[in-house]
Design a protein around this motif. Structure first.
Motif, PDB file in Angstrom:
ATOM      1  N   GLU A  83      18.661 115.589  89.693  1.00 41.15           N
ATOM      2  CA  GLU A  83      18.002 115.359  90.534  1.00 41.15           C
ATOM      3  C   GLU A  83      16.883 116.404  91.155  1.00 41.15           C
ATOM      4  OE1 GLU A  83      18.300 112.272  93.053  1.00 41.15           O
ATOM      5  OE2 GLU A  83      18.835 111.345  91.859  1.00 41.15           O
ATOM      6  N   GLN A  84      17.656 117.585  91.711  1.00 44.12           N
ATOM      7  CA  GLN A  84      17.394 118.673  92.692  1.00 44.12           C
ATOM      8  C   GLN A  84      16.142 119.537  92.019  1.00 44.12           C
ATOM      9  OE1 GLN A  84      18.096 122.319  92.164  1.00 44.12           O
ATOM     10  NE2 GLN A  84      18.023 122.647  94.244  1.00 44.12           N
ATOM     11  N   VAL A  85      17.178 119.433  90.329  1.00 49.72           N
ATOM     12  CA  VAL A  85      17.166 121.131  89.388  1.00 49.72           C
ATOM     13  C   VAL A  85      15.254 120.394  89.526  1.00 49.72           C
ATOM     14  CG1 VAL A  85      16.642 121.676  86.941  1.00 49.72           C
ATOM     15  CG2 VAL A  85      18.977 121.396  88.516  1.00 49.72           C
ATOM     16  N   VAL A  86      15.259 118.844  88.300  1.00 54.26           N
ATOM     17  CA  VAL A  86      14.180 118.123  88.382  1.00 54.26           C
ATOM     18  C   VAL A  86      12.414 118.285  89.563  1.00 54.26           C
ATOM     19  CG1 VAL A  86      13.073 116.344  87.456  1.00 54.26           C
ATOM     20  CG2 VAL A  86      14.838 117.086  86.680  1.00 54.26           C
ATOM     21  N   TYR A  87      13.147 118.075  91.137  1.00 54.91           N
ATOM     22  CA  TYR A  87      12.269 118.019  91.801  1.00 54.91           C
ATOM     23  C   TYR A  87      12.053 119.116  91.960  1.00 54.91           C
ATOM     24  CZ  TYR A  87      10.855 118.804  96.663  1.00 54.91           C
ATOM     25  OH  TYR A  87       9.720 118.452  97.624  1.00 54.91           O
ATOM     26  N   PHE A  88      12.390 120.684  92.316  1.00 56.11           N
ATOM     27  CA  PHE A  88      12.192 122.116  91.629  1.00 56.11           C
ATOM     28  C   PHE A  88      11.375 122.660  90.455  1.00 56.11           C
ATOM     29  CE2 PHE A  88      15.096 122.311  95.449  1.00 56.11           C
ATOM     30  CZ  PHE A  88      13.804 122.902  96.566  1.00 56.11           C
ATOM     31  N   GLU A  89      12.117 121.581  89.728  1.00 55.29           N
ATOM     32  CA  GLU A  89      10.643 121.930  89.003  1.00 55.29           C
ATOM     33  C   GLU A  89       8.744 122.024  88.683  1.00 55.29           C
ATOM     34  OE1 GLU A  89      10.327 124.049  85.164  1.00 55.29           O
ATOM     35  OE2 GLU A  89      11.943 124.782  86.301  1.00 55.29           O
ATOM     36  N   LEU A  90       9.503 120.276  89.079  1.00 52.48           N
ATOM     37  CA  LEU A  90       7.882 119.471  89.439  1.00 52.48           C
ATOM     38  C   LEU A  90       6.820 120.263  90.768  1.00 52.48           C
ATOM     39  CD1 LEU A  90       8.685 116.456  89.923  1.00 52.48           C
ATOM     40  CD2 LEU A  90       7.453 117.083  87.644  1.00 52.48           C
ATOM     41  N   LEU A  91       7.315 121.531  91.949  1.00 57.15           N
ATOM     42  CA  LEU A  91       6.543 121.608  92.359  1.00 57.15           C
ATOM     43  C   LEU A  91       6.292 123.596  91.434  1.00 57.15           C
ATOM     44  CD1 LEU A  91       8.850 121.978  95.304  1.00 57.15           C
ATOM     45  CD2 LEU A  91       7.230 120.912  94.731  1.00 57.15           C
ATOM     46  N   VAL A 116       4.532 115.780  94.543  1.00 57.05           N
ATOM     47  CA  VAL A 116       5.962 115.058  94.416  1.00 57.05           C
ATOM     48  C   VAL A 116       6.340 114.015  95.863  1.00 57.05           C
ATOM     49  CG1 VAL A 116       8.239 115.130  93.810  1.00 57.05           C
ATOM     50  CG2 VAL A 116       6.771 117.055  93.406  1.00 57.05           C
ATOM     51  N   SER A 117       6.612 112.729  95.569  1.00 51.87           N
ATOM     52  CA  SER A 117       7.837 112.095  96.435  1.00 51.87           C
ATOM     53  C   SER A 117       7.835 111.645  95.661  1.00 51.87           C
ATOM     54  CB  SER A 117       6.404 110.780  96.935  1.00 51.87           C
ATOM     55  OG  SER A 117       4.964 110.290  96.170  1.00 51.87           O
ATOM     56  N   ALA A 118       9.578 110.760  96.649  1.00 54.55           N
ATOM     57  CA  ALA A 118      10.177 109.248  96.102  1.00 54.55           C
ATOM     58  C   ALA A 118       9.219 108.044  95.708  1.00 54.55           C
ATOM     59  CB  ALA A 118      11.453 109.721  96.568  1.00 54.55           C
ATOM     60  N   GLY A 119       9.849 107.344  95.797  1.00 54.98           N
ATOM     61  CA  GLY A 119       9.771 105.437  95.315  1.00 54.98           C
ATOM     62  C   GLY A 119      10.152 104.417  95.267  1.00 54.98           C
ATOM     63  N   ARG A 120       9.644 103.838  95.982  1.00 57.52           N
ATOM     64  CA  ARG A 120      10.784 102.319  96.176  1.00 57.52           C
ATOM     65  C   ARG A 120      10.073 100.978  96.018  1.00 57.52           C
ATOM     66  NH1 ARG A 120      14.883 101.717 100.562  1.00 57.52           N
ATOM     67  NH2 ARG A 120      16.126 102.923  99.091  1.00 57.52           N
ATOM     68  N   VAL A 121      10.701 100.773  94.493  1.00 54.40           N
ATOM     69  CA  VAL A 121       9.695  98.342  95.085  1.00 54.40           C
ATOM     70  C   VAL A 121      10.389  98.371  94.918  1.00 54.40           C
ATOM     71  CG1 VAL A 121       9.682  99.866  92.465  1.00 54.40           C
ATOM     72  CG2 VAL A 121       8.272  97.673  92.479  1.00 54.40           C
TER      73      VAL A 121
END
Length: 354
Positions: free
Chosen positions: A261-269, A275-280
């Motif tokens: 997740e860390q790798v994906v998060y910073f790649e998105l930046l 970028v945010s996280a979500g809850r449903v």
């Protein structure tokens, strides 16, 4: 002909330059009258009211100005003090793709093996001086981490409890990617084995965590209520900025979902999306990426090779009651597919994509 002028305001040579007038006098005497000057100032936040001096340089001289700093305090509280044309460019550790150009990998080392090395050492460019040497690399990482903690956290903030700060760093690194409130973090700190901490006040934990984010050691990700279409006020996720620092703090722990997740998060930046996280329905969606009018929901999975893992990855996305794009990134090569309108792709292909 262009002229380049660089000043590092943390250097002892410039220790007397701590006011806007002193900074103006120092720089203005060194700008040529008839040449375009590229002015590079490092750690400019060490100067009181530096924004006023920078505004004067932009107005009075033919200059391109570049300001660098390792702390969020480089940004003025009143952005109106800045002349038009200034923009912030965040600097992040090397991406996986960039990392491979800094390290001399033998041709026979495959992409997955290179990715394992990246997860172990992180993306600090200075590590290229000691390629694949774990002992020397950890010494370098210890230096960069200690410098950031001392200069950009402790020196910039009034903190009375260094033990609490250091334990909070370890806790945030250990629980990376978990959706948490500051109250929950406070309770976890009091329960941590060997920490010997009393229950810290939630506001203190919030202040210390904010300082770590401002210093760039961690990034805080807001959590969005997908059904209610609004952010949760007290929930957030944290990701350490460099995985090498996490290995330094916790030891090398190998590949986990939170690391991916860390790798994906910073790649998105790096791609420039919000970028945010979500809850449903009490299910967590790893990331929501937004750009313009577009929205993309992303779930990260180490593998989807068995039905239980596949359900864990797909179920939160299936629960989202809208028609925006949905995507699962996994290390599996053979499971690239589309299911129920959800795209499933290989994570390394995503990282290596042009």
């Amino acid at each position: 002909m262009a002229h380049i002028l660089r000043v590092n305001l943390e250097n002892l040579r410039w220790r007397g330059v701590r006011s806007q007038t002193a900074l103006y006098d120092l720089i203005s005497r060194r700008i040529p009258a008839r040449e375009r000057t590229y002015l590079l100032m490092d750690e400019v936040q060490a100067v009181e009211d530096w924004e006023l001096a920078v505004a004067a340089f932009a107005e009075e001289f033919d200059v391109d100005i570049y300001l660098t700093g390792s702390h969020a305090s480089i940004l003025p509280q009143d952005t109106g003090l800045f002349p038009q044309g200034f923009a912030e460019i965040p600097v992040l550790p090397l991406s996986f793709k960039e990392f491979q150009s800094f390290f001399p990998f033998p041709e026979e080392i495959g992409l997955m093996q290179r990715f394992d090395v990246y997860l172990q050492f992180g993306g600090m460019p200075s590590l290229s001086e000691h390629p694949f040497d774990e002992t020397k690399s950890m010494e370098v990482l210890d230096g960069t981490y200690s410098s950031a903690l001392m200069q950009d956290v402790l020196a910039q903030n009034r903190m009375s409890d260094n033990a609490l700060l250091r334990e909070l760093v370890r806790l945030l690194a250990d629980t990376m990617g978990e959706v948490q409130s500051m109250n929950a973090l406070s309770k976890q700190l009091a329960r941590r084995e060997g920490a010997k901490l009393k229950l810290p006040a939630m506001r203190t934990v919030e202040s210390y965590a904010g300082a770590l984010v401002a210093a760039g050691i961690f990034s805080q990700v807001p959590v969005y209520d997908i059904r209610g279409k609004k952010p949760f006020q007290r929930l957030a996720k944290h990701y350490i900025t460099d995985l090498g620092h996490r290995a330094l703090l916790l030891g090398v722990r190998g590949m986990t979902k939170s690391v991916l997740e860390q790798v994906v998060y910073f790649e998105l930046l790096r791609l420039g999306v919000q970028v945010s996280a979500g809850r449903v329905y009490e299910k967590d969606v790893d990331f929501i990426a937004r750009w313009g009018e577009e929205t993309l929901y992303i779930q990260v999975a180490e593998s989807m090779s068995d039905q239980a893992a596949r359900k864990r990855a797909l179920e939160p996305l299936r629960s989202i009651p809208d028609q925006h794009m949905k995507w699962v990134l996994t290390l599996d090569k053979e499971n690239a597919d589309t299911e129920d309108g959800i795209r499933i792709s290989n994570l390394l292909d995503f990282l290596m994509d042009e």
